[in-house]
Design an enzyme around this catalytic site. Structure first.
Site, short mmCIF file in Angstrom:
data_model
loop_
_atom_site.label_atom_id
_atom_site.label_comp_id
_atom_site.label_asym_id
_atom_site.label_seq_id
_atom_site.Cartn_x
_atom_site.Cartn_y
_atom_site.Cartn_z
N TRP A 100 0.82 -1.21 0.00
CA TRP A 100 0.00 0.00 0.00
C TRP A 100 0.85 1.25 0.00
CZ3 TRP A 100 -4.37 -1.04 -1.87
CH2 TRP A 100 -5.06 -2.21 -1.52
N ASP A 167 -1.36 6.68 6.53
CA ASP A 167 -2.42 5.78 6.09
C ASP A 167 -2.67 4.80 7.24
OD1 ASP A 167 -3.99 3.78 5.02
OD2 ASP A 167 -2.70 3.35 3.30
N LYS A 191 -11.90 -1.80 7.04
CA LYS A 191 -11.04 -2.67 7.84
C LYS A 191 -11.44 -2.63 9.32
CE LYS A 191 -8.41 -3.31 4.15
NZ LYS A 191 -7.50 -2.26 3.65
C1 LIG Z 1 -6.95 -1.82 2.28
C2 LIG Z 1 -5.91 -0.79 2.36
C3 LIG Z 1 -5.82 0.26 1.42
C4 LIG Z 1 -6.74 0.36 0.22
O1 LIG Z 1 -7.99 0.76 0.57
P1 LIG Z 1 -9.14 1.03 -0.51
O2 LIG Z 1 -10.22 1.59 0.34
O3 LIG Z 1 -9.46 -0.29 -1.13
O4 LIG Z 1 -8.62 1.98 -1.50
C5 LIG Z 1 -4.85 1.21 1.59
N1 LIG Z 1 -3.99 1.15 2.63
C6 LIG Z 1 -4.02 0.16 3.53
C7 LIG Z 1 -3.03 0.16 4.66
C8 LIG Z 1 -4.99 -0.84 3.43
O5 LIG Z 1 -5.04 -1.82 4.34
#
Ligand SMILES: *Cc1c(COP(=O)(O)O)cnc(C)c1O
Length: 354
Positions: A100, A167, A191
């Site tokens: 990511w 993030d 998540k």
């Molecule tokens: C799942 C995830 C993403 C991507 O998220 P989307 O909502 O599908 O764009 C980005 N960063 C991390 C750390 C993730 O676990």
């Protein structure tokens, strides 16, 4: 029967939240209307949005500190670009700790110069780089607090005088941190907060408005702040369900309350991985994630037996990501300790059989 849901995302939500959310789909609060067939400008929905935004700041301990919470669309993936559009003028530093963060770097590079302050790509991201320097004249520093795919998690964050962006998609609201060390954090809801379809962005307002580019309105955080997170029609159901999850979390004593449970789950999981000779953990011990535990079978011949046992025990979605293989147990906030107990029992039963 409810399964033990270890899915990495979209992932488990509290049962009470699912029940309440499903009622709102049919009839929201006895209004005779479904939540998803009323105006987002109605008092009902405006109250939901405001409640969700203020709960997010309250739980993070960021109320009255110059931050704004937004519920946007486009996933965390859109934030990879949006962060750069709003903050990148000349150069930014990124920490590369997984797939990511590599994607975040790739998107930001479309706009300007990105410098990787450190990377663990050469070790298939099984650890978090430490001891790197962050140049003090960069526009911002970007990191990923929890690497969902590889099962590593940053335990400390660097001290820097430039804005810090994070993030937090897969560990937001899971552990106590001084969230005021971040100037912008974002997390896809699916998540640890709600269904897919909305992304929480928490931004300190005074870092905005400093780049010279003409940001398209929908990509500009300031448009969303000005419109109270309703610049365009917001994803009403994901926002409502996220609000219910945040209320649930508050009722459990907030982040400090859930952190105790998360610690118990992670301790149980990793002690089995370490004590059971049939399994081997993937991530470096000091960087292990309390949300996503990644591990492999030492002897691949046991794969079929193990997976049959998992299935029989009602355990769902512990298969690892294709780039790591093996297994991944995601232990998000809503996963009960009992589910981890069941998984650990299956692992130790395999040991007696093997
Ligand atoms: C799942 C995830 C993403 C991507 O998220 P989307 O909502 O599908 O764009 C980005 N960063 C991390 C750390 C993730 O676990």
């Amino acid at each position: 029967m409810k399964k033990h849901n270890f899915s990495a995302g979209p992932s488990i939500l509290p049962q009470s939240v699912l029940l309440k959310a499903s009622e709102a789909i049919v009839d929201y609060n006895n209004t005779g209307l479904s939540l998803i067939e009323i105006s987002h400008r109605s008092k009902e929905f405006v109250d939901i949005m405001e409640n969700a935004r203020s709960l997010a700041l309250e739980l993070l301990g960021l109320e009255g500190k110059g931050y704004k919470a937004l519920f946007l669309q486009g996933g965390a993936s859109m934030q990879f670009l949006m962060v750069a559009m709003n903050l990148l003028e000349k150069r930014a530093g990124y920490l590369d700790t997984g797939a990511w963060s590599a994607k975040a770097i790739k998107e930001a590079r479309k706009l300007d110069d990105i410098y990787e302050v450190a990377s663990s790509a050469e070790a298939n991201y099984n650890y978090i780089p430490k001891g790197f320097d962050i140049p003090s004249d960069y526009d911002y520093f970007h990191c990923t607090s929890n690497n969902t795919i590889f099962g590593t998690q940053m335990k400390t964050f660097p001290k820097t005088n430039i804005p810090m962006v994070c993030d937090m998609s897969s560990d937001i609201f899971s552990r106590t941190l001084d969230f005021s060390q971040f100037d912008l954090l974002y997390a896809g809801a699916q998540k640890n907060m709600g269904p897919a379809g909305t992304t929480l962005v928490v931004v300190k307002e005074d870092i905005l408005g400093k780049v010279s580019r003409d940001i398209p309105s929908i990509m500009d955080y300031k448009s969303h702040i000005k419109a109270g997170s309703m610049f365009n029609t917001p994803p009403v159901f994901p926002v409502y369900t996220s609000m219910l999850t945040l209320e649930w979390l508050k009722g459990l004593g907030g982040i400090a309350g859930i952190e105790k449970e998360n610690d118990k789950k992670a301790t149980l999981m990793y002690s089995e991985i370490d004590l059971n000779p049939l399994f081997k953990g993937f991530a470096a011990k000091e960087d292990r994630s309390k949300m996503n535990a990644t591990f492999n079978l030492v002897n691949e011949n046991l794969k079929e037996t193990f997976e049959t046992m998992l299935k029989e025990a009602g355990i769902s979605a512990v298969n690892g990501h294709r780039s790591v293989g093996g297994y991944r147990a995601s232990m998000y906030n809503a996963l009960p300790l009992d589910s981890v107990k069941v998984l650990v029992e299956v692992m130790s039963e395999l040991e007696t059989k093997a």
